[in-house]
Design a protein around this motif. Structure first.
Motif, PDB file in Angstrom:
ATOM      1  N   UNK A 131       0.837  -1.193   0.000  1.00  0.00           N
ATOM      2  CA  UNK A 131       0.000   0.000   0.000  1.00  0.00           C
ATOM      3  C   UNK A 131       0.881   1.256   0.000  1.00  0.00           C
ATOM      4  N   UNK A 132       1.947   1.205   0.798  1.00  0.00           N
ATOM      5  CA  UNK A 132       2.835   2.357   0.899  1.00  0.00           C
ATOM      6  C   UNK A 132       3.441   2.747  -0.456  1.00  0.00           C
ATOM      7  N   UNK A 133       3.796   1.746  -1.257  1.00  0.00           N
ATOM      8  CA  UNK A 133       4.493   2.051  -2.517  1.00  0.00           C
ATOM      9  C   UNK A 133       3.530   2.289  -3.679  1.00  0.00           C
ATOM     10  N   UNK A 134       2.215   2.178  -3.436  1.00  0.00           N
ATOM     11  CA  UNK A 134       1.259   2.280  -4.537  1.00  0.00           C
ATOM     12  C   UNK A 134       0.848   3.726  -4.796  1.00  0.00           C
ATOM     13  N   UNK A 135       0.952   4.132  -6.060  1.00  0.00           N
ATOM     14  CA  UNK A 135       0.418   5.425  -6.489  1.00  0.00           C
ATOM     15  C   UNK A 135      -0.996   5.172  -7.014  1.00  0.00           C
ATOM     16  N   UNK A 136      -1.807   6.227  -7.164  1.00  0.00           N
ATOM     17  CA  UNK A 136      -3.153   6.019  -7.712  1.00  0.00           C
ATOM     18  C   UNK A 136      -3.129   5.221  -9.018  1.00  0.00           C
ATOM     19  N   UNK A 137      -2.147   5.508  -9.857  1.00  0.00           N
ATOM     20  CA  UNK A 137      -2.103   4.814 -11.148  1.00  0.00           C
ATOM     21  C   UNK A 137      -1.946   3.306 -10.985  1.00  0.00           C
ATOM     22  N   UNK A 138      -1.290   2.885  -9.882  1.00  0.00           N
ATOM     23  CA  UNK A 138      -1.109   1.449  -9.685  1.00  0.00           C
ATOM     24  C   UNK A 138      -2.457   0.747  -9.458  1.00  0.00           C
ATOM     25  N   UNK A 139      -3.347   1.410  -8.718  1.00  0.00           N
ATOM     26  CA  UNK A 139      -4.684   0.848  -8.530  1.00  0.00           C
ATOM     27  C   UNK A 139      -5.478   0.913  -9.833  1.00  0.00           C
ATOM     28  N   UNK A 140      -5.346   2.060 -10.528  1.00  0.00           N
ATOM     29  CA  UNK A 140      -6.142   2.261 -11.734  1.00  0.00           C
ATOM     30  C   UNK A 140      -5.812   1.236 -12.823  1.00  0.00           C
ATOM     31  N   UNK A 141      -4.553   0.868 -12.916  1.00  0.00           N
ATOM     32  CA  UNK A 141      -4.199  -0.159 -13.891  1.00  0.00           C
ATOM     33  C   UNK A 141      -4.941  -1.455 -13.608  1.00  0.00           C
TER      34      UNK A 141
END
Lengths: 242, 513
Positions: A131-141
């Motif tokens: 969770x710490x290393x995730x940017x919004x784009x990581x979820x969006x992908x």
């Protein structure tokens, strides 16, 4: 609407291909001035091919690392691979026998893909380090890929689309002929999201696809004592200093 | 050095992966280099005025010169595979000490200025502006990485944080924000010939002392030659081997092996350093300058072979880079690899039956072996992949009766760094050194309790110094660290040697392998 999609797909295909080719040329042209294979490493070129094969097909290093990520990641990628093979039938006429044979597995691939992606999403959400290393784009992908998978599965299990029409549309594009697309919501969703994926691919972390083949720690032969490995810029420096 | 200001982690049966706790190590930075340390290496003395522009242009320059950097900056998918693999994260809980967390410090800036997504949607893709604070953060966290490459073993794309941290340090050096420890030492090599600044006469004196000691001890006149022209072998060893404990016992061992092998060898006062801190700061130029000293010494002395002593990163530079940096070595005997590791040399002699051992000389110890990160993950010994992991163990087992490995997930390619590598072996970084040693200390403690191990053998000057310092923090003894060639030295029976218990004519209990 069909002309809109026709233009979109042509543009997306051009962006995807040229974008990737540009990155591949960049990777290939950038020198790797030192031998940095992660050892123990193969000492022959064929050994390197085998190492990359294991890495690309089985995700060997990820397997060493964490089994959950490996399981979800591998299921997703394998599923995606089968799905892509299954989809080839929309782009060829007549359809090759292997593509014919893969058809039923493509369906399972689609399901596996969504399951794997859901697992990866959960991991991104619930493991604090990830969770710490995730940017919004990581979820969006992940969301994008899940929606592509679900909309695709919908056309199989919920609301059938006239796939013959779809195929005629894409085959028609080869000869600059714009056919009609069935005006079904899941299909429109599906195609739009795929266009987004194609457009963003060369500008995103999806560059891990060409990246792995150029990763010096994985693709170098471990033979630095036998062979000098001089990069052009290092050679120039040497000549200047000597 | 004071132990104050931080708490040594407790040892448990397993190293638990901690919950992330932001900023626990943000306060720690090594001493900044004095202007002359930087200018000695052709870097600006102090932080340049146009640091913003210079930082970005250096990053651009490096990504064009190093494929690793360009590919690694692009390829990370944030899968999290590396997040629990770094000893510094495990020991500090600081998420910026997770490999990907550390890489992202640079990657955020790369994305902001060099990618479309980061230029137009920085928040979306986690891109960040380059600010003065960014530099301090880089300085802090890129000096909490020992460049041990453990993360690269587990990354599905082989992303090696060492490459990123080397690039970051090179950028910092290029804008005049260098680290004192590394830069001062590299300058010392340039001026005097070794990291410790030992001049030739001091070396000669030390070696003479060793000869006397060995002769007193064994009755055999083993030579420790310096600057002998026409010798067959040039031995290049870390300068710590000349006086530090237990390093020097290893040097004694090399000499005994050469003596028994019947080869002529020499050290060089000009190239009296195997270590090459140019690697730590990511500077090809400086790494090459240090390497060229070895080439020059080999040419001047007219040797036929080059052999390296026990040192981890030195072996990486020697094995993987020396031929590229300072080759071709076509003036040396082509029958031998250039360079060779002393372990390869000794193992070869053992296999040929040239060395005789009394293994009982090491019976007061039960050994385990610490794979040095750079040796295990960045080099090879012998012909086959993995020789760097097998050969040192083979040598230990040939000279010791009692050996047990630590847990399999903490050795070989998965070995945990000692905690002091990569330019961190300085007192101003003691906190990260102690905390980063946690996984290794845990594995050691376990094998001590389960297998009765008493001593830890190492083949790296940094590992040996680090353990000597850090073991007491964890309630163990500093002299539990030994050099592998110290074990060889203990057990080797020199031709004509007097022994205490046996008559000279007695056959030894243990003979050659």
């Amino acid at each position: 609407m069909s002309s809109f999609f026709a233009v979109l797909f042509v543009v997306a295909a051009v962006v995807l291909v040229f974008g990737l080719v540009r990155k591949i040329i960049q990777y290939a042209k950038t020198p790797a001035p030192l031998k940095i294979a992660t050892t123990p490493a193969p000492v022959t070129q064929s050994g390197v091919v085998l190492r990359l094969f294991r890495e690309v097909v089985f995700f060997e290093s990820l397997f060493k690392s964490t089994k959950w990520t490996w399981i979800f990641g591998w299921i997703f990628h394998l599923g995606l691979f089968l799905v892509l093979l299954r989809h080839l039938r929309y782009f060829m006429d007549p359809v090759w026998l292997p593509v014919e044979l893969i058809q039923p597995f493509g369906i399972y691939g689609g399901m596996a893909m969504v399951v794997g992606l859901a697992g990866l999403f959960a991991r991104r959400l619930f493991v604090d380090r990830v969770r710490y290393i995730s940017a919004p784009s990581d979820y969006l992908w992940l969301v994008l890929l899940i929606l592509i998978g679900l909309s695709g599965l919908m056309m199989k299990f919920v609301a059938h689309t006239d796939v013959v029409m779809v195929k005629q549309f894409f085959i028609g594009l080869y000869s600059m002929h714009i056919g009609e697309l069935p005006p079904d919501f899941p299909l429109i969703m599906h195609l739009l999201l795929v266009v987004v994926l194609m457009l963003l691919f060369p500008f995103s972390k999806l560059l891990h696809v060409p990246g792995i083949f150029f990763s010096p720690s994985r693709n170098q032969v471990d033979n630095p004592r036998e062979k000098r490995h001089l990069a052009p810029w290092a050679k120039a420096m040497e000549e200047q200093q000597n | 050095m004071a132990k104050a200001n931080f708490v040594t982690p407790e040892l448990h049966e397993f190293v638990e992966v901690p919950e992330v706790s932001e900023g626990t190590m943000a306060h720690l930075s090594p001493f900044v280099a004095y202007p002359e340390h930087n200018t000695d290496l052709n870097f600006p003395g102090e932080l340049v005025e146009d640091w913003h522009g210079k930082t970005l242009s250096k990053l651009d320059d490096l990504r064009k010169r190093y494929r690793s950097l360009q590919v690694y900056l692009d390829s990370c998918v944030k899968c999290g595979a590396c997040t629990d693999k770094c000893h510094y994260f495990l020991g500090t809980k600081d998420p910026k000490n997770m490999p990907v967390g550390r890489q992202d410090l640079l990657r955020k800036v790369y994305r902001r200025y060099f990618t479309l997504a980061g230029r137009f949607f920085p928040k979306l893709v986690g891109a960040k502006d380059l600010t003065r604070e960014t530099l301090d953060e880089w300085y802090s966290y890129y000096h909490q990485c020992s460049q041990c490459r453990r993360c690269s073993v587990f990354c599905p794309y082989g992303i090696d944080t060492a490459e990123i941290s080397m690039a970051a340090r090179e950028i910092l050096d290029s804008i005049g924000y260098g680290q004192k420890y590394c830069n001062e030492i590299i300058a010392k090599v340039g001026k005097i010939g070794n990291n410790l600044g030992l001049p030739g006469p001091a070396l000669a004196d030390t070696l003479e002392g060793l000869e006397e000691d060995v002769e007193d001890d064994t009755g055999v006149a083993v030579k420790y030659p310096l600057d002998v022209k026409g010798a067959d072998i040039l031995l290049v060893t870390p300068s710590a081997d000349f006086f530090a404990e237990p390093h020097v016992d290893g040097l004694i061992g090399y000499g005994k092996v050469f003596h028994e092998a019947g080869v002529s060898w020499t050290l060089s006062s000009y190239a009296s350093e195997a270590a090459n801190f140019g690697m730590f700061i990511g500077s090809y130029e400086n790494m090459r300058r240090v390497s060229l000293r070895i080439r020059k010494a080999a040419l001047d002395l007219g040797v036929k072979r080059i052999v390296f002593g026990e040192c981890g990163h030195a072996w990486r530079v020697a094995y993987a880079f020396l031929n590229t940096l300072a080759g071709p070595f076509d003036f040396l005997d082509p029958a031998y690899p250039v360079p060779q590791h002393i372990m390869e040399f000794t193992w070869d002699q053992i296999q040929k039956g040239k060395l005789k051992f009394d293994k009982t000389a090491n019976d007061h110890m039960k050994l385990t072996f610490h794979d040095s990160c750079n040796v295990a993950r960045a080099t090879r010994m012998g012909d086959k992949p993995g020789g760097q992991i097998e050969i040192p163990r083979n040598v230990i087992k040939a000279v010791c009766n009692n050996f047990a490995d630590m847990h399999h997930e903490t050795i070989g390619e998965r070995t945990f760094c000692c905690g002091g590598g990569g330019g961190l072996l300085t007192d101003d970084l003691m906190e990260i050194r102690v905390k980063g040693a946690l996984p290794r200390m845990t594995a050691l403690k376990n094998v001590m309790e389960e297998e009765g191990v008493t001593h830890l053998a190492a083949i790296c000057a940094i590992c040996k110094s680090q353990f000597t310092k850090v073991l007491p923090y964890y309630g163990m003894e500093m002299d539990q660290v030994v050099s592998v060639h110290q074990l060889v030295s203990n057990a080797i029976i020199l031709t004509g040697q007097e022994t205490d218990e046996n008559d000279r004519d007695d056959e030894p209990d243990e003979v050659e392998i």
